[in-house]
Design an enzyme around this catalytic site. Structure first.
Site, mmCIF file in Angstrom:
data_model
loop_
_atom_site.group_PDB
_atom_site.id
_atom_site.type_symbol
_atom_site.label_atom_id
_atom_site.label_comp_id
_atom_site.label_asym_id
_atom_site.label_seq_id
_atom_site.Cartn_x
_atom_site.Cartn_y
_atom_site.Cartn_z
ATOM 1 N N GLU A 1 -39.398 22.018 8.931
ATOM 2 C CA GLU A 1 -39.394 21.051 7.826
ATOM 3 C C GLU A 1 -38.398 19.931 8.101
ATOM 4 O O GLU A 1 -38.649 18.773 7.790
ATOM 5 C CB GLU A 1 -39.019 21.748 6.505
ATOM 6 C CG GLU A 1 -40.093 22.646 5.947
ATOM 7 C CD GLU A 1 -41.366 21.892 5.626
ATOM 8 O OE1 GLU A 1 -42.177 21.709 6.567
ATOM 9 O OE2 GLU A 1 -41.553 21.483 4.490
ATOM 10 N N THR B 1 -42.876 11.939 1.711
ATOM 11 C CA THR B 1 -41.816 12.734 1.079
ATOM 12 C C THR B 1 -40.475 11.992 1.123
ATOM 13 O O THR B 1 -39.728 11.997 0.159
ATOM 14 C CB THR B 1 -41.684 14.107 1.781
ATOM 15 O OG1 THR B 1 -42.908 14.797 1.594
ATOM 16 C CG2 THR B 1 -40.565 14.938 1.192
HETATM 17 N N1 HSE Z 1 -38.791 20.032 -3.053
HETATM 18 C C1 HSE Z 1 -39.282 19.022 -2.158
HETATM 19 C C2 HSE Z 1 -39.290 17.696 -2.862
HETATM 20 C C3 HSE Z 1 -40.644 19.418 -1.731
HETATM 21 O O1 HSE Z 1 -39.696 17.655 -4.015
HETATM 22 O O2 HSE Z 1 -38.908 16.693 -2.275
HETATM 23 C C4 HSE Z 1 -41.344 18.441 -0.871
HETATM 24 O O3 HSE Z 1 -42.689 18.850 -0.762
#
Ligand code: HSE
Length: 311
Positions: free
Chosen positions: A132, A185
């Protein structure tokens, strides 16, 4: 010992609305597949990637699957092993459904099986977190932990890492809609305020505790009441077209609760049964159609087992 395996690993819904970076669950559909072969030449290589429209790196050092398999082999002191990987992307990339996690987890599950199940599912989580880190710059566990362990998972602590499996109430379905717009993201994370008000923090941890209690008590009303996010959703939802309308449509059509899946742009609702989940995604997709936005829908029960070997 076997020298070939094909594995499916599930997509995941991270955050589950109020549990930013600490809650997630796995679904049965979609998911990614990895084929892995042991070869005579030491080193990890990516032979082929399908379904990614050329978006993912074939360079073994840059690809999250090969990089985490390499990391695993280093850990078990087996850098003499040769591994050839084929990755089959069966879900959209950058959709908020834990796409990189599913691939990485499929690879780790495969190599661990081929090496004789040396590590437990929980022990594989840190290796997947490294993947990740490579994919989106930080090693969060709320996608990879449920992808490996199945069901709902709580990341109680990152340092030291403490992941806990939570119960999944029987019959629960996820209704997921992916509006085909780009929300990386990294960008979605930059939207978040780094400081929060104490009163908002109080609301948020009340909801996280409520949601976890609801899962244990199999209390859908409590789960629904707790699926509220006052910290992250208000800013992130701006990036998602038709977000408030999709929430209204979900709730009008019987959802337990609704929110952003991971960092978006996918949204999800929890539902008491498959028929309700299908009604929700149908209404939401019709709305996105009116906005001229293409979308994909996935209706799935919660995946309780994590990755599995397939034929
Ligand atoms: N918890 C992370 C975010 C997950 O919300 O940025 C990304 O899929």
């Amino acid at each position: 010992m076997k020298d070939y395996i094909k594995v499916f690993a599930p997509a995941t819904v991270a955050n589950v609305v109020c549990g930013f970076d600490v809650l997630g669950f796995a679904v049965n559909e979609p998911g990614d597949e990895v084929e892995m072969r042991i070869t005579d030449t030491p080193g990890v290589t990516i032979k082929r990637i399908t379904g990614d429209d050329g978006k993912l790196p074939l360079d073994a050092a840059k690809n999250t699957v090969s990089a985490s398999v390499q990391h695993y082999l280093q850990h078990i002191n087996r850098l003499d092993v040769g591994v050839e990987i084929e990755l089959h992307k069966k879900m959209p990339i950058g959709s908020g459904l834990g796409s990189s996690s599913a691939s990485t987890v499929a690879g780790l599950f495969a190599i661990n099986k081929l090496m004789g199940d040396l590590l437990t599912a929980k022990e594989l989580v840190p290796f997947a977190m490294k993947g990740e880190e490579l994919a989106c710059g930080y090693g969060h566990a709320d996608n990879v932990a449920p992808a490996i362990m199945g069901g709902f998972v709580l990341v109680r602590s990152y340092d030291p890492l403490d992941v806990i499996s939570l119960p999944t109430p029987e019959g629960m379905y996820a209704a997921i809609v992916y509006p085909e717009v780009d929300v990386p993201t990294k960008d979605a994370r930059q939207m978040i305020r780094s400081k929060v008000f104490l009163k908002d923090a109080v609301t948020q941890w009340g909801n996280v505790a409520g949601l976890v209690s609801g899962l244990f008590m199999k209390d859908f009303d409590l789960i629904g009441r707790s699926m509220k996010d006052v910290l992250v959703e208000p800013t992130r939802s701006i990036l998602i077209p038709g977000f408030e309308e999709m929430r209204s449509l979900a709730m009008e059509n019987g959802a337990i609760g609704f929110g952003i899946s991971g960092s978006g742009p996918s949204v999800f609702a929890l539902a008491k049964d498959e028929a309700t989940a299908k009604k929700i995604t149908k209404a939401q997709q019709q709305h996105l159609n009116k906005l001229n936005i293409n979308s994909k829908a996935f209706v799935s029960s919660v995946n309780a087992e994590g990755p599995r070997e397939i034929k």
